[in-house]
Design an enzyme around this catalytic site. Structure first.
Site, PDB file in Angstrom:
ATOM      1  N   GLY A  52      61.571  49.696  87.763  1.00  0.00           N
ATOM      2  CA  GLY A  52      61.516  48.145  87.700  1.00  0.00           C
ATOM      3  C   GLY A  52      62.356  47.722  87.045  1.00  0.00           C
ATOM      4  CB  ALA A  53      65.782  48.795  86.165  1.00  0.00           C
ATOM      5  CG  ASN A  64      55.819  50.886  96.441  1.00  0.00           C
ATOM      6  OD1 ASN A  64      55.533  51.132  95.055  1.00  0.00           O
ATOM      7  ND2 ASN A  64      55.259  50.622  97.375  1.00  0.00           N
ATOM      8  CG  ASN A 109      59.840  47.737  82.945  1.00  0.00           C
ATOM      9  OD1 ASN A 109      59.366  47.201  81.937  1.00  0.00           O
ATOM     10  ND2 ASN A 109      60.588  47.339  83.873  1.00  0.00           N
ATOM     11  CB  SER A 145      50.603  44.316  78.476  1.00  0.00           C
ATOM     12  OG  SER A 145      50.058  42.930  77.977  1.00  0.00           O
ATOM     13  CE1 TYR A 181      50.333  43.350  83.543  1.00  0.00           C
ATOM     14  CE2 TYR A 181      49.236  42.353  81.805  1.00  0.00           C
ATOM     15  CZ  TYR A 181      50.601  42.816  82.295  1.00  0.00           C
ATOM     16  OH  TYR A 181      51.827  43.189  81.697  1.00  0.00           O
ATOM     17  CB  ALA A 203      41.394  47.374  83.530  1.00  0.00           C
ATOM     18  CE  LYS A 230      51.175  46.528  82.333  1.00  0.00           C
ATOM     19  NZ  LYS A 230      52.459  47.463  82.483  1.00  0.00           N
ATOM     20  CB  ILE A 258      58.653  39.438  77.130  1.00  0.00           C
ATOM     21  CG1 ILE A 258      57.803  40.366  76.300  1.00  0.00           C
ATOM     22  CG2 ILE A 258      59.943  39.369  77.012  1.00  0.00           C
ATOM     23  CD1 ILE A 258      58.071  40.209  74.514  1.00  0.00           C
TER      24      ILE A 258
END
Ligand code: NAP
Length: 244
Positions: free
Chosen positions: A9-10, A60, A87, A139, A152, A154, A156, A185
């Protein structure tokens, strides 16, 4: 020896900044993207134009065959992956009662199964070489939970459990596995949040601001470096003091 890092995910946000920082620190960097090929290719061209070694590579992370192909491409270009930064992530803000099964599955497919896929493939050479660094991006919400972000939060929280268990399993192979759990962020993930809510969050934060992608990239670099060689299974939460 020059080390190789894969940042998933860069193409945007935290991953993009992390890939840039590692490249500037002398790593070979694989810049993974899913849908944003142009952005990833532009970053590759920008960094390689500065004499750095990067390669944009699509996959993916939720799909095992694409992940395996991505690792083969990286190995051909740079050799084995020494550092894996998981990430890639997506979120979904909805009332719990409104989340569809498909939305729930998608969050877990990217945020957790993607991590499972990348770690399993990367660990083959890490275990053989008795060296490796894995940094998983969780997170702050994986620690605290958040209303309207049950899926989300759960996923993380699962990243944290995953990290601790894997750290115990691969520690004897001299592989460090840690989690960075960012606070708020400034990335496109948060662009939809009302500026008044962001202002309120800043007021509640002891350091008085939201974080930048650089703040998280620096924390990831630390956990991937030999400066943190006695640290494993830990959660580092750069969040300005919002959660202690
Ligand atoms: P972002 O700007 O939206 O970037 C997300 C990245 O993930 C993009 O590069 C995207 O790639 C990639 N991605 C999404 N699905 C993917 C898939 N299936 N396979 C591969 N890559 C995929 O978000 P961000 O804020 O930088 O978030 C990065 C990480 O930090 C996420 O794990 C997020 O949960 C976590 N985080 C963010 C915050 C925050 O406040 N921003 C706070 C805590 C944690 P494409 O565009 O190429 O599809």
């Amino acid at each position: 020896m020059k080390k190789t890092v894969l940042v998933t995910g860069a193409s945007h946000g935290i991953g993009r900044e992390t890939a840039s920082l590692f490249a500037k620190k002398g790593y070979n960097v694989a810049i993974n993207y899913n849908s944003s090929k142009d952005a990833a290719k532009a970053l590759e061209a920008e960094l390689n134009g500065q004499g750095l070694n990067t390669l944009a590579v699509g996959a993916n992370v939720a799909k095992r065959d694409e992940v395996e192909e991505m690792f083969q491409t990286i190995e051909k270009a740079f050799g084995e992956v020494h550092v894996l930064v998981n990430n890639a992530g997506i979120e979904c803000q909805k009332l719990f009662t409104d989340i569809s099964e498909a939305e729930w599955d998608k969050i877990f497919d990217v945020n957790i199964k993607g991590m499972f896929n990348c770690c399993q493939v990367a660990l083959k050479s890490m275990i053989r070489n008795h060296y490796g660094k894995i940094v998983n991006v969780s997170s702050m919400l994986g620690i605290t939970g958040s209303s309207c972000e049950v899926a989300y939060s759960a996923s993380k929280a699962a990243v944290i459990g995953f990290t601790k268990a894997l750290a115990k399993e691969v520690g004897p192979s001299s592989i460090n596995v840690n989690t960075v759990a960012p606070g708020v962020i400034d990335t496109r993930m948060n662009r939809h949040i009302d500026p008044k809510i962001i202002d309120r969050l800043k007021q509640q934060t002891p350091l008085g601001t939201v974080g930048t992608c650089e703040d998280i990239a620096e924390a990831i670099l630390f956990l991937a470096s030999d400066c943190s060689k006695f640290i494993t299974g830990q959660v580092l939460s750069p969040n300005g003091g919002l959660v202690m």
